[in-house]
Scaffold this active site. Structure first.
Site, mmCIF file in Angstrom:
data_model
loop_
_atom_site.group_PDB
_atom_site.id
_atom_site.type_symbol
_atom_site.label_atom_id
_atom_site.label_comp_id
_atom_site.label_asym_id
_atom_site.label_seq_id
_atom_site.Cartn_x
_atom_site.Cartn_y
_atom_site.Cartn_z
ATOM 1 N N ALA A 154 0.772 -1.237 0.000
ATOM 2 C CA ALA A 154 0.000 0.000 0.000
ATOM 3 C C ALA A 154 0.803 1.287 0.000
ATOM 4 C CB ALA A 154 -0.945 -0.002 1.200
ATOM 5 N N ALA A 155 1.939 1.316 0.688
ATOM 6 C CA ALA A 155 2.675 2.567 0.857
ATOM 7 C C ALA A 155 3.179 3.079 -0.501
ATOM 8 C CB ALA A 155 3.839 2.357 1.814
ATOM 9 N N PRO A 156 3.231 4.400 -0.672
ATOM 10 C CA PRO A 156 3.018 5.454 0.327
ATOM 11 C C PRO A 156 1.579 5.882 0.533
ATOM 12 C CG PRO A 156 3.791 6.446 -1.690
ATOM 13 C CD PRO A 156 3.762 4.964 -1.939
ATOM 14 N N GLY A 157 0.598 5.288 -0.210
ATOM 15 C CA GLY A 157 -0.787 5.485 0.151
ATOM 16 C C GLY A 157 -1.695 6.179 -0.836
ATOM 17 N N LYS A 171 -2.885 5.106 -3.739
ATOM 18 C CA LYS A 171 -3.930 4.186 -4.190
ATOM 19 C C LYS A 171 -4.887 3.847 -3.042
ATOM 20 C CE LYS A 171 -0.995 2.103 -7.758
ATOM 21 N NZ LYS A 171 0.253 2.766 -7.364
ATOM 22 N N ASP A 193 2.079 -3.005 4.314
ATOM 23 C CA ASP A 193 3.368 -2.733 3.692
ATOM 24 C C ASP A 193 4.498 -3.159 4.624
ATOM 25 O OD1 ASP A 193 4.059 -0.942 1.041
ATOM 26 O OD2 ASP A 193 5.724 -1.043 2.452
ATOM 27 N N ARG A 208 7.938 3.888 4.794
ATOM 28 C CA ARG A 208 6.902 4.192 3.811
ATOM 29 C C ARG A 208 5.507 4.018 4.413
ATOM 30 N NH1 ARG A 208 7.762 4.050 -1.656
ATOM 31 N NH2 ARG A 208 6.082 2.547 -2.002
ATOM 32 N N ASP A 215 -0.119 -4.101 -5.997
ATOM 33 C CA ASP A 215 0.828 -3.254 -6.724
ATOM 34 C C ASP A 215 2.219 -3.548 -6.153
ATOM 35 O OD1 ASP A 215 1.308 -1.122 -8.674
ATOM 36 O OD2 ASP A 215 1.944 0.040 -6.936
ATOM 37 N N CYS A 275 4.413 -0.503 -12.370
ATOM 38 C CA CYS A 275 4.873 0.652 -13.152
ATOM 39 C C CYS A 275 6.091 0.206 -13.962
ATOM 40 C CB CYS A 275 5.195 1.849 -12.255
ATOM 41 S SG CYS A 275 6.315 1.488 -10.888
#
Length: 506
Positions: free
Chosen positions: A233-236, A238, A256, A261, A303, A367
């Site tokens: 999840a980090a940095p948050g 999304k 995370d 982070r 992610d 990404c």
């Protein structure tokens, strides 16, 4: 001079591939982060030019004392290409050395400009950098605090013109604002706009988030009151997007493994007004899918760590420019090994997500532009499940035309159409890949009997649909009317009933 020593250490790490520009210049131990980031970025633009000037001036042959080259590169940059120069710096041996050779260095710069037939210093910069892609400034409206209408009015009051959405983002006029054509609550402003002092940014009414990064949460789109896991999840960004989509209802577990982070995430969701998020320090792979706490999780956003190769940062690309063939071969081998390690981890994350018994949708994103982390990972995961399939194109941003690479999945265009890819060159956003898994629809067995199970009362007599699902070692029976699945209930509480019902179905 300590600032330049630290900057030289950052260059050392960049050239050794031990971090990125942002991660190193924005680290906790860097006091003047904005100044450091600017110095590193500008120096890298002129790196090849400065190295040529240093070599031609023969400073390192004349000076007998050890002089770190990266310190010299930084000081020469500020001497020749910075309006402030270096004379105001505190005195030190490195500064004095550069100033002793100032006339020679400026002479070499003049000769180089004549040789390259340019008048301006900026024309010395590699054309690849001068003409690099510049993506717009995307801002996501935080609907937990405001509305897109109010944000547009805010910018209009500052002199911005509200323009119609368009596909052409190559030339965005100054002081214009427009809504995105594909994603709701996403606005587009001209590139390189610094909004860090804007009132809406300071109040977290807007989130600075690239368009591609907004796609995964939008595709996930959990209904109100859902239970959701954001696995990395980090940095948050999304996580806060999911919270806004769910209108602060339900529950989001944001997991995370990076404590620093995760603290950034906690700070972000608190300021963004997210009240349905619980931050968890740890690895998603260590979360027990059978834990009652997660028994109602219906949506998972994945992610995971990736190469980051889709992120637009041409300056990081410059770091590889002056390699020998041997260095290039080693770098290629390192890249292959890293991609292999990352893809194995990414595959494990997906397979672990499959184990959550109530999950209906899993959105995977990276990404990265590499198929090894994208199409290849998805194909291997699909080969290991009978419970999940890819969502159809019509269910994952159907208006988006750029899809997966069919040649990376046995030329299967049907599967490739179910992926989303974004291209910096074509879409003016960071490079991203998104895939969506959905639990496979079960095939109903129409029968006049309810198999010994009670069905809900109906206003008129209808057939009962009994659906059998084999889940590990347990048979489960679902009852629905008109082929719509109403609930998932176990009809078997002990071993004898398991065998009895199993034989009844077979």
């Amino acid at each position: 001079m300590n600032f330049y020593i630290q900057a030289a250490n950052i260059l050392d790490k960049l050239f050794a591939h031990k971090g990125t520009i942002k991660s190193l210049t924005l680290a906790d131990n860097v006091k003047e982060k904005k100044k450091m980031y600017a110095l590193i970025c500008e120096t890298l633009k002129y790196k090849n030019v400065i190295n040529t000037i240093l070599d031609n001036s023969q400073i390192f042959d004349v000076e007998k004392k050890v002089f770190p080259r990266n310190v010299a590169i930084l000081l020469v940059h500020d001497l020749l290409f910075s309006p402030n120069g270096i004379k105001s710096l505190s005195n030190g041996p490195y500064k004095q050395t550069i100033l002793r050779h100032e006339i020679r260095l400026r002479g070499e710069l003049a000769r180089l400009k004549i040789k390259m037939k340019v008048k301006n210093n900026k024309d010395l910069i590699n054309s690849e950098i001068r003409e690099s892609i510049v993506i717009p400034r995307y801002i996501r409206v935080n609907t937990l605090k405001t509305s897109i209408k109010k944000v547009i009015e805010h910018f209009q009051a500052k002199g911005f013109t509200h323009e119609e959405p368009t596909d052409d983002l190559k030339s965005i006029r100054p002081k214009t604002i427009r809504e995105d054509k594909h994603l709701p609550n996403l606005l587009i402003l001209p590139p390189n706009m610094d909004l860090h002092e804007d009132a809406l940014y300071l109040s977290d009414d807007i989130i600075l988030q690239d368009k591609a990064s907004c796609i995964p949460a939008f595709i996930c789109s959990p209904p109100l009151n859902s239970h959701v896991i954001d696995a990395c999840a980090a940095p948050g960004n999304k996580t806060s997007h999911l919270s806004a989509i769910m209108q602060n209802t339900g529950k989001i577990w944001a997991i995370d493994l990076d404590k620093h982070r995760l603290n950034l995430l906690k700070n972000l969701i608190q300021k963004a007004g997210c009240k349905n998020v619980e931050a968890i320090y740890g690895s998603f792979l260590d979360i027990d899918p059978m834990d009652q706490k997660y028994s109602s999780v219906g949506y998972i956003l994945l992610d995971p760590s990736c190469s980051g190769s889709g992120i637009i940062n041409r300056l990081d690309h410059l770091i590889d420019t002056s390699k020998t063939q041997e260095q290039s071969d080693l770098s290629h081998k390192f890249k292959e090994q890293r991609l292999e390690n990352l893809s194995e981890f990414q595959e494990k994350m997906i397979l672990h997500a499959f184990k959550f018994r109530s999950v209906q949708k899993i959105v995977y994103s990276t990404c990265s532009i590499y198929a090894e982390e994208n199409e290849h990972v998805i194909k291997r995961a699909l080969d290991q499940t009978d419970l999940f399939v890819l969502a159809n194109k019509d269910d994952i941003l159907p208006s988006w035309t750029r899809r997966g690479i069919s040649s990376e999945i046995n030329d299967d265009k049907g599967i490739a159409e179910k992926f989303i890819r974004t291209s910096p060159n074509e879409d003016y956003t960071n490079g991203f890949f998104v895939a969506c898994f959905v639990r496979k629809a079960v095939q109903p067995i129409n029968t006049k009997t309810d198999g010994g199970l009670k069905s809900k009362k109906r206003k008129r007599k209808k057939d009962v649909t009994i659906i059998k699902i084999k889940d590990d070692d347990e048979w489960k029976v679902n009852i629905s009317n008109d082929n719509s699945l109403l609930s998932k209930r176990s009809a078997i509480n002990n071993g004898e009933k398991k065998k009895k019902n199993a034989s009844q179905f077979n």
